[in-house]
Design an enzyme around this catalytic site. Structure first.
Site, PDB file in Angstrom:
ATOM      1  N   ASP A 126       0.819  -1.222   0.000  1.00 16.86           N
ATOM      2  CA  ASP A 126       0.000   0.000   0.000  1.00 16.86           C
ATOM      3  C   ASP A 126       0.852   1.271   0.000  1.00 16.86           C
ATOM      4  OD1 ASP A 126      -2.143  -1.648   0.119  1.00 16.86           O
ATOM      5  OD2 ASP A 126      -2.584  -1.330   2.230  1.00 16.86           O
ATOM      6  N   GLY A 184      -1.312   4.714 -18.629  1.00 17.70           N
ATOM      7  CA  GLY A 184      -2.022   5.583 -19.579  1.00 17.70           C
ATOM      8  C   GLY A 184      -3.531   5.438 -19.483  1.00 17.70           C
TER       9      GLY A 184
HETATM   10  O1  F6P Z   1      -2.196  -3.980   3.371  1.00 19.36           O
HETATM   11  C1  F6P Z   1      -1.886  -4.735   2.260  1.00 19.36           C
HETATM   12  C2  F6P Z   1      -3.135  -5.288   1.613  1.00 19.36           C
HETATM   13  O2  F6P Z   1      -2.767  -6.094   0.531  1.00 19.36           O
HETATM   14  C3  F6P Z   1      -4.183  -4.256   1.196  1.00 19.36           C
HETATM   15  O3  F6P Z   1      -3.898  -3.628  -0.029  1.00 19.36           O
HETATM   16  C4  F6P Z   1      -5.420  -5.093   1.162  1.00 19.36           C
HETATM   17  O4  F6P Z   1      -6.575  -4.311   1.347  1.00 19.36           O
HETATM   18  C5  F6P Z   1      -5.216  -6.015   2.328  1.00 19.36           C
HETATM   19  O5  F6P Z   1      -3.829  -6.119   2.532  1.00 19.36           O
HETATM   20  C6  F6P Z   1      -5.796  -7.385   2.127  1.00 19.36           C
HETATM   21  O6  F6P Z   1      -5.597  -8.107   3.298  1.00 19.36           O
HETATM   22  P1  F6P Z   1      -5.827  -9.682   3.420  1.00 19.36           P
HETATM   23  O7  F6P Z   1      -4.761 -10.362   2.604  1.00 19.36           O
HETATM   24  O8  F6P Z   1      -5.707  -9.946   4.865  1.00 19.36           O
HETATM   25  O9  F6P Z   1      -7.177  -9.951   2.856  1.00 19.36           O
END
Ligand code: F6P
Length: 317
Positions: A126, A184
């Site tokens: 993130d 893009g």
């Molecule tokens: O924080 C990293 C992340 O991949 C986020 O982008 C996503 O919302 C979340 O973890 C998903 O978490 P999990 O793998 O626990 O469902």
């Protein structure tokens, strides 16, 4: 400092960071214990010794060799008590935590409430850690997403279709912004910005009247579900849409050069600062300069210059 422990979340580049921690500690004659399954493993005393050889051949692997979990138990008094007991029982003098906002918030609790020497290493696709330019895992994630998007573009262009592509990012639209600009794309929807689907549909309709029939809209998962956006676009414009939800393919995979280099520098530096007596900090790298930031600052929401991305995406679309 005789013995440290290392605990991780998962994303590409974390294994390279574990390797850097273990081998830097070895150089200083410090033993390393790997915590299995994140904070749950700390609570349940699941620690394994890690030596130079146990981190051979992992630099290119995604995920984490230590396995991990989203621990709810750590955020209870009982969970924290047990986690601290594990560290004391195993004579751990300091802890390196490699992870994102959740992992580093827990690290901050260990440092401030329980007086455990802790250093954080930023690792999250993130890239939402305040003051940290790039976290480990982000570069791989955006490149994986971009690769998928480029493939989708082939079909979008060939069939003159509208595609809605959902990328990860529950509270932060950084992946979406980068990928939309690099790919893009015509439109990007992120949690940090209000968005009007009606306005977008008007633009699509106007474009369609002028002969532009291929669109790629990138949606961060925390803003909207791609299927809902696509359904609305079809309802309002009458044009055909297709959806691709990229999901967890963005978190795994072979780490890029950028992520491996970042992991090497940050993992190694984390051991150096822990050894020097720093605690409750997160390591970071910018302009080839290593430095530390207070964990309390790093876990605050990151400010992104959203408007500059939006302006450019619109000019270039
Ligand atoms: O924080 C990293 C992340 O991949 C986020 O982008 C996503 O919302 C979340 O973890 C998903 O978490 P999990 O793998 O626990 O469902």
């Amino acid at each position: 400092m005789k013995r440290i422990a290392v605990l991780t979340r998962d994303c590409a580049g974390i294994n390279a960071a574990i390797r850097a921690v273990v081998r830097t500690a070895d150089k200083h004659g410090i033993d390393v214990l790997g915590v299995l399954k994140g904070y749950d493993g700390l609570i349940d005393n699941k620690l394994v010794p890690l030596g130079r050889r146990s981190v051979s051949g992992i630099i290119n692997l995604g995920g984490t060799i230590l396995k991990t979990a989203r621990s709810q138990r750590f955020f209870t008094e009982e969970g924290q008590k047990k986690a601290v007991e594990t560290l004391t029982k195993n004579k751990v003098d300091g802890l390196v935590v490699i992870g994102g906002n959740g992992s580093l918030s827990a690290a901050h609790i260990l440092a401030t409430k329980h007086n455990i020497p802790v250093v954080g290493v930023p690792a999250t696709i993130d890239n939402d850690l305040n003051g940290v330019e790039y976290a480990i895992g982000f570069d791989t994630a955006v490149n994986v997403a971009l690769d998928a998007l480029d493939k989708i573009r082939d079909t979008a262009t060939s069939l003159e279709r509208i595609f809605v592509v959902e990328v990860m990012g529950r509270d932060c639209g950084y992946i979406a912004l980068k990928v939309a600009l690099a790919g893009g794309c015509e439109e990007v929807l992120i949690p940090e910005k209000d968005f009007s689907v009606e306005r977008m549909c008007e633009e699509i309709k106007r474009g369609s009247e002028l002969g532009k029939n291929s669109w790629i809209v990138v949606v961060a998962e925390g803003k909207a579900k791609a299927h809902d956006v696509a359904r609305e676009v079809t309802e309002v414009t009458g044009l055909e849409t297709r959806v691709a939800v990229l999901g967890h393919i963005q978190r795994g995979g072979r780490p890029t050069v950028t992520d491996r280099v970042l992991a090497a520098f940050l993992g190694s530096y984390a051991v150096e600062v822990l050894k020097d007596g720093l605690t409750d900090v997160c390591v970071s790298l910018k302009d080839e300069r290593l430095f530390t930031l207070p964990l309390e600052e790093v876990i605050q929401p990151k400010k992104i210059d959203v408007e500059s991305y939006y302006r450019l995406i619109k000019v270039l679309a």
